[in-house]
Design an enzyme around this catalytic site. Structure first.
Site, PDB file in Angstrom:
ATOM      1  N   LYS A   1      21.606  64.825   7.511  1.00 26.17           N
ATOM      2  CA  LYS A   1      22.724  63.632   7.857  1.00 26.17           C
ATOM      3  C   LYS A   1      22.106  62.393   7.605  1.00 26.17           C
ATOM      4  O   LYS A   1      20.869  62.179   8.097  1.00 26.17           O
ATOM      5  CB  LYS A   1      23.233  63.602   9.092  1.00 26.17           C
ATOM      6  CG  LYS A   1      24.199  64.750   9.816  1.00 26.17           C
ATOM      7  CD  LYS A   1      24.725  64.321  10.994  1.00 26.17           C
ATOM      8  CE  LYS A   1      25.826  65.271  11.489  1.00 26.17           C
ATOM      9  NZ  LYS A   1      26.234  65.169  12.892  1.00 26.17           N
ATOM     10  N   ASN A  54      26.050  67.949  20.048  1.00 23.21           N
ATOM     11  CA  ASN A  54      26.276  66.856  20.613  1.00 23.21           C
ATOM     12  C   ASN A  54      26.258  66.830  22.270  1.00 23.21           C
ATOM     13  O   ASN A  54      26.889  65.823  22.879  1.00 23.21           O
ATOM     14  CB  ASN A  54      27.792  66.360  20.213  1.00 23.21           C
ATOM     15  CG  ASN A  54      27.954  66.278  18.590  1.00 23.21           C
ATOM     16  OD1 ASN A  54      27.009  65.729  18.084  1.00 23.21           O
ATOM     17  ND2 ASN A  54      29.059  66.534  18.352  1.00 23.21           N
ATOM     18  N   HIS A 111      25.932  63.822  24.099  1.00 23.29           N
ATOM     19  CA  HIS A 111      25.978  62.752  23.475  1.00 23.29           C
ATOM     20  C   HIS A 111      27.491  61.883  23.808  1.00 23.29           C
ATOM     21  O   HIS A 111      27.792  60.673  23.200  1.00 23.29           O
ATOM     22  CB  HIS A 111      25.834  63.023  22.003  1.00 23.29           C
ATOM     23  CG  HIS A 111      24.333  63.155  21.794  1.00 23.29           C
ATOM     24  ND1 HIS A 111      23.632  64.136  22.486  1.00 23.29           N
ATOM     25  CD2 HIS A 111      23.661  62.472  20.781  1.00 23.29           C
ATOM     26  CE1 HIS A 111      22.451  63.736  21.680  1.00 23.29           C
ATOM     27  NE2 HIS A 111      22.341  62.801  20.932  1.00 23.29           N
ATOM     28  N   HIS A 144      26.684  58.367  24.373  1.00 26.38           N
ATOM     29  CA  HIS A 144      27.135  57.276  23.310  1.00 26.38           C
ATOM     30  C   HIS A 144      27.952  56.247  24.229  1.00 26.38           C
ATOM     31  O   HIS A 144      27.974  55.234  23.686  1.00 26.38           O
ATOM     32  CB  HIS A 144      27.760  57.873  22.221  1.00 26.38           C
ATOM     33  CG  HIS A 144      26.659  58.468  21.353  1.00 26.38           C
ATOM     34  ND1 HIS A 144      27.137  59.269  20.199  1.00 26.38           N
ATOM     35  CD2 HIS A 144      25.487  57.797  20.773  1.00 26.38           C
ATOM     36  CE1 HIS A 144      26.127  59.600  19.469  1.00 26.38           C
ATOM     37  NE2 HIS A 144      25.190  58.779  19.696  1.00 26.38           N
TER      38      HIS A 144
HETATM   39  N1  LIG Z   1      20.183  62.092  11.057  1.00 27.55           N
HETATM   40  C1  LIG Z   1      20.166  62.674  12.166  1.00 27.55           C
HETATM   41  O1  LIG Z   1      20.439  63.966  12.272  1.00 27.55           O
HETATM   42  C2  LIG Z   1      20.086  61.860  13.467  1.00 27.55           C
HETATM   43  C3  LIG Z   1      19.793  62.694  14.461  1.00 27.55           C
HETATM   44  C4  LIG Z   1      19.383  61.894  15.606  1.00 27.55           C
HETATM   45  C5  LIG Z   1      19.233  60.397  15.329  1.00 27.55           C
HETATM   46  N2  LIG Z   1      19.523  59.691  14.370  1.00 27.55           N
HETATM   47  C6  LIG Z   1      19.334  58.442  14.380  1.00 27.55           C
HETATM   48  O2  LIG Z   1      18.022  58.323  14.748  1.00 27.55           O
HETATM   49  C7  LIG Z   1      17.796  56.874  15.000  1.00 27.55           C
HETATM   50  C8  LIG Z   1      17.032  56.624  16.304  1.00 27.55           C
HETATM   51  O3  LIG Z   1      15.617  57.282  16.003  1.00 27.55           O
HETATM   52  P1  LIG Z   1      14.440  56.683  16.529  1.00 27.55           P
HETATM   53  O4  LIG Z   1      14.662  56.817  17.883  1.00 27.55           O
HETATM   54  O5  LIG Z   1      13.244  57.373  15.772  1.00 27.55           O
HETATM   55  O6  LIG Z   1      14.073  55.264  16.286  1.00 27.55           O
HETATM   56  P2  LIG Z   1      13.522  54.134  15.232  1.00 27.55           P
HETATM   57  O7  LIG Z   1      13.328  54.717  13.877  1.00 27.55           O
HETATM   58  O8  LIG Z   1      14.175  52.980  15.325  1.00 27.55           O
HETATM   59  O9  LIG Z   1      12.006  54.000  15.684  1.00 27.55           O
HETATM   60  C9  LIG Z   1      11.571  53.681  17.122  1.00 27.55           C
HETATM   61  C10 LIG Z   1      10.630  52.329  17.148  1.00 27.55           C
HETATM   62  O10 LIG Z   1       9.524  53.110  17.017  1.00 27.55           O
HETATM   63  C11 LIG Z   1       8.647  52.612  15.789  1.00 27.55           C
HETATM   64  N3  LIG Z   1       7.767  53.591  15.386  1.00 27.55           N
HETATM   65  C12 LIG Z   1       8.108  54.755  14.750  1.00 27.55           C
HETATM   66  N4  LIG Z   1       7.117  55.521  14.498  1.00 27.55           N
HETATM   67  C13 LIG Z   1       6.087  55.056  15.224  1.00 27.55           C
HETATM   68  C14 LIG Z   1       4.841  55.372  15.704  1.00 27.55           C
HETATM   69  N5  LIG Z   1       4.304  56.605  15.098  1.00 27.55           N
HETATM   70  N6  LIG Z   1       4.045  54.673  16.184  1.00 27.55           N
HETATM   71  C15 LIG Z   1       4.507  53.222  16.462  1.00 27.55           C
HETATM   72  N7  LIG Z   1       5.672  52.899  16.410  1.00 27.55           N
HETATM   73  C16 LIG Z   1       6.606  53.809  15.713  1.00 27.55           C
HETATM   74  C17 LIG Z   1       9.944  51.939  14.958  1.00 27.55           C
HETATM   75  O11 LIG Z   1       9.147  50.919  14.361  1.00 27.55           O
HETATM   76  C18 LIG Z   1      10.731  51.635  15.817  1.00 27.55           C
HETATM   77  O12 LIG Z   1      10.524  50.265  16.459  1.00 27.55           O
HETATM   78  C19 LIG Z   1      19.575  56.359  15.352  1.00 27.55           C
HETATM   79  O13 LIG Z   1      19.832  55.551  14.373  1.00 27.55           O
HETATM   80  C20 LIG Z   1      19.996  57.766  15.242  1.00 27.55           C
HETATM   81  O14 LIG Z   1      21.396  57.521  14.829  1.00 27.55           O
HETATM   82  C21 LIG Z   1      19.681  60.487  13.385  1.00 27.55           C
HETATM   83 ZN   LIG Z   2      20.778  62.036  19.947  1.00 20.40          ZN
END
Ligand SMILES: NC(=O)c1ccc[n+]([C@@H]2O[C@H](COP(=O)([O-])OP(=O)(O)OC[C@H]3O[C@@H](n4cnc5c(N)ncnc54)[C@H](O)[C@@H]3O)[C@@H](O)[C@H]2O)c1
Ligand SMILES: [Zn+2]
Length: 365
Positions: A145, A249, A252, A256
């Site tokens: 996704k 979900n 969620h 959400h």
């Molecule tokens: N495609 C999918 O199936 C799917 C599933 C679940 C969530 N998502 C999406 O994922 C997003 C959330 O992802 P997230 O929680 O990883 O957030 P993110 O990518 O924003 O990362 C969180 C924070 O951590 C920092 N960061 C990342 N890796 C790091 C590391 N190794 N060391 C230090 N800092 C680091 C980033 O710079 C950011 O500030 C949402 O937009 C959500 O919609 C997508």
């Molecule tokens: Zn989630």
């Protein structure tokens, strides 16, 4: 120990490889046909931490590598950022062509953005994911996704575009904050609750809990492997969310709505879905679908992992209004995934507003 989990999607199948130091294995990209150049897309924080390391691996493997950075955070998962990335990508032409490989380096935000760039650039480029948050390791990097948020809501613009490989380097979790580890753990509890009691037991072990927060590479690799296997199994059964994939979900729908109500940034995604999972358990309990002991068990686990289990002052009418706009609803009915036993869930479409109000009173403690 190296783990490799196959995501079975016919011609679009791929492997999720999990190991400490996996970033060094990006040299494997040279094995791909016509691989000459790779463009790494990462937010500024991740680019600062790991960008040069990844470029170094690509270069020593003989690939032309470029790095495109964007400002970190969910607020930047937008069409504006997407468009800026394209400007930089096409400025690299002729080094960028239809054989270029996109490398999504970072958390779920980088994965969704870079994946959407890969899905749409030149009618589709090959891409690999190198997740660096626990949430991306266990969830976002599996399933293809991709997309961006708009003013009207999260992930409303996007595409399914499977990567050709996922490289999970658990050493990257050493620099990740404990809060971000917790967000990933909420998704792990979700996976256990929808498919596998053994994963709940793994998370309940005090020794495993300490090892996870101490960033023990073996325990983290084991944890990621168990989760990827569950998500891969669900995706293989239902790639485009016609049925079973909806189980993902769990937690969620209300989660959400809470995130939207409070405003992104006031509560993390993991904390929101922790509350959402507890609310869903309460709905199951009121319907006699699960025992009190199971609802208490999940709540205790979330609490032990440092996730939110109570939140006062949620406006029931607002939550319900937001839930009615969920893009996963059909025919205006609120759809929710509810536990029906340990490690099992089902989809329900007859959730009443009163039942939701009652669970919010429970969350208020
Ligand atoms: N495609 C999918 O199936 C799917 C599933 C679940 C969530 N998502 C999406 O994922 C997003 C959330 O992802 P997230 O929680 O990883 O957030 P993110 O990518 O924003 O990362 C969180 C924070 O951590 C920092 N960061 C990342 N890796 C790091 C590391 N190794 N060391 C230090 N800092 C680091 C980033 O710079 C950011 O500030 C949402 O937009 C959500 O919609 C997508
Ligand atoms: Zn989630």
């Amino acid at each position: 120990m190296n783990r490799s989990i196959r995501v079975n999607l016919g011609a679009r199948s791929y492997d999720v490889q999990i190991a400490p130091g996996m970033m060094g294995q990006l040299s494997q990209l040279t094995l791909l046909p016509r691989a000459r150049s790779a463009v790494v897309i990462a937010d500024r924080v991740v680019a600062g931490l790991y960008g040069q390391q990844v470029l170094g691996v690509l270069k020593s493997a003989g690939l032309r590598g470029h790095l495109i950075e964007f400002p970190n955070g969910e607020a930047n998962k937008t069409l504006a950022t997407y468009s800026k990335i394209f400007d930089e990508l096409f400025a690299l032409r002729p080094a960028v062509d239809r054989d270029t490989i996109i490398v999504a380096l970072g958390g779920g935000v980088s994965g969704d953005l870079a994946g959407f760039v890969a899905a749409t650039a030149l009618r589709g480029l090959r891409w690999v994911q190198v997740p660096t948050t626990l949430l991306a390791d266990v969830d976002a990097s599996v399933g293809g996704k991709t997309g961006v948020d708009t003013a009207a809501g999260k992930n409303l613009i996007g595409a399914f575009h499977q990567p050709i490989c996922v490289f999970v380097d658990v050493l990257a979790l050493r620099t990740l904050s404990d809060d971000d580890i917790r967000t990933g753990l909420a998704e792990c509890v979700k996976h256990g609750a929808i498919r596998q009691v053994a994963l709940l037991e793994f998370l309940e072990s005090p020794a495993n809990q300490s090892a996870i927060f101490a960033r023990d590479a073996d325990v983290l690799a084991d944890l990621v492997g168990q989760n990827v296997a569950i998500k891969a199994q669900v995706i293989a059964a239902d790639e485009t969310e016609a049925g079973l994939r909806a189980h993902l979900n769990f937690g969620h729908t209300i989660g959400h709505a809470i995130e939207t109500l409070l405003g992104y940034g006031r509560i993390s995604h993991g904390q929101g879905i922790s509350l959402g999972m507890i609310a869903a358990c309460q709905l199951s309990l009121s319907r006699g679908l699960v025992e009190q002991s199971y609802a208490s068990r999940l709540e205790k686990l979330l609490d032990q992992l440092g996730l939110q289990v109570r939140w006062a002052g949620l406006d029931g009418d607002e939550i319900i209004r937001i839930m009615q706009h969920d893009k996963k609803n059909r025919d205006g009915k609120i759809r929710m995934v509810l536990p029906v036993g340990p490690g099992r869930v089902d989809v329900f479409t007859d959730i009443s507003a009163d039942a939701i109000r009652a669970t919010l009173r429970y969350l208020a403690g």
